[in-house]
Design a protein around this motif. Sequence first.
Motif, PDB file in Angstrom:
ATOM      1  N   ALA A  82      15.073  -5.497   9.289  1.00 34.81           N
ATOM      2  CA  ALA A  82      15.681  -5.634   7.967  1.00 34.81           C
ATOM      3  C   ALA A  82      14.888  -6.621   7.114  1.00 34.81           C
ATOM      4  N   CYS A  83      14.461  -7.718   7.702  1.00 30.17           N
ATOM      5  CA  CYS A  83      13.662  -8.713   6.984  1.00 30.17           C
ATOM      6  C   CYS A  83      12.346  -8.100   6.507  1.00 30.17           C
ATOM      7  N   ASN A  84      11.687  -7.344   7.367  1.00 28.82           N
ATOM      8  CA  ASN A  84      10.447  -6.669   6.980  1.00 28.82           C
ATOM      9  C   ASN A  84      10.692  -5.722   5.810  1.00 28.82           C
ATOM     10  N   TRP A  85      11.815  -4.995   5.860  1.00 20.22           N
ATOM     11  CA  TRP A  85      12.125  -4.071   4.778  1.00 20.22           C
ATOM     12  C   TRP A  85      12.324  -4.826   3.471  1.00 20.22           C
ATOM     13  N   LEU A  86      13.059  -5.936   3.523  1.00 18.71           N
ATOM     14  CA  LEU A  86      13.293  -6.722   2.316  1.00 18.71           C
ATOM     15  C   LEU A  86      11.990  -7.235   1.723  1.00 18.71           C
ATOM     16  N   LYS A  87      11.096  -7.732   2.574  1.00 21.52           N
ATOM     17  CA  LYS A  87       9.807  -8.243   2.092  1.00 21.52           C
ATOM     18  C   LYS A  87       8.961  -7.139   1.474  1.00 21.52           C
ATOM     19  N   ALA A  88       9.009  -5.953   2.039  1.00 15.85           N
ATOM     20  CA  ALA A  88       8.168  -4.842   1.583  1.00 15.85           C
ATOM     21  C   ALA A  88       8.774  -4.073   0.406  1.00 15.85           C
ATOM     22  N   ASN A  89      10.024  -4.324   0.075  1.00 16.02           N
ATOM     23  CA  ASN A  89      10.704  -3.525  -0.940  1.00 16.02           C
ATOM     24  C   ASN A  89      11.352  -4.369  -2.031  1.00 16.02           C
ATOM     25  N   VAL A  90      10.619  -5.346  -2.495  1.00 18.97           N
ATOM     26  CA  VAL A  90      11.143  -6.249  -3.524  1.00 18.97           C
ATOM     27  C   VAL A  90      11.489  -5.501  -4.814  1.00 18.97           C
ATOM     28  N   LYS A  91      10.901  -4.335  -5.019  1.00 21.64           N
ATOM     29  CA  LYS A  91      11.217  -3.574  -6.235  1.00 21.64           C
ATOM     30  C   LYS A  91      12.619  -2.969  -6.190  1.00 21.64           C
ATOM     31  N   TYR A  92      13.244  -2.864  -5.013  1.00 21.23           N
ATOM     32  CA  TYR A  92      14.558  -2.231  -4.882  1.00 21.23           C
ATOM     33  C   TYR A  92      15.722  -3.210  -4.928  1.00 21.23           C
ATOM     34  N   TRP A  93      15.701  -4.212  -4.067  1.00 22.93           N
ATOM     35  CA  TRP A  93      16.923  -4.974  -3.820  1.00 22.93           C
ATOM     36  C   TRP A  93      17.274  -6.070  -4.815  1.00 22.93           C
ATOM     37  N   PRO A  94      16.350  -6.650  -5.591  1.00 23.68           N
ATOM     38  CA  PRO A  94      16.812  -7.709  -6.507  1.00 23.68           C
ATOM     39  C   PRO A  94      17.887  -7.257  -7.496  1.00 23.68           C
TER      40      PRO A  94
END
Length: 159
Positions: A82-94
């Motif tokens: 999940a942490c890797n996904w968050l780091k790699a997908n900053v365009k989605y979750w903010p």
Amino acid sequence: TFLDLFPTYINFPTNDMAAWLVYDFRTEAPKVIIHKWAYNGLGDVSSRVLETIENFQIADSQIRGMLAELASTPGASVGSVACNWLKANVKYWPSWVPLGTKCSEGWGMVNAALEFVGSRPEAETCARCKPGTFSKKITDLAGDTHVCLPCAVGQIQPN
């Protein structure tokens, strides 16, 4: 994981609810919305966490990618994936996370010293209004928020 079975989508004709009601399942199943569950009082404890959960959206392909990473990476944990996904997908979750100064009813904006303030430029985050104050809704260019103001003498706030 089940990903080792290489699942694929099967496309059926659009759902025909009348057919389903007579046990004719030759059309696709009715759409299913995956619900997000949370503690019933979460909004009272942290409206920002609740709003983040409400805003959370993730594509099936992204979930499959995380499951594949979990299955193929020795020593991987759900948290690390999940942490890797968050780091790699900053365009989605903010966009899921509300402004730190979007305060809900019963709360008001505070500065870095946790002093109640009346405008966003002064504010850092939100805090629950103290006894003897009430939460007033205000609207500015960033949207709705609340400030804590002193109660009039002899008045109380119900919540």
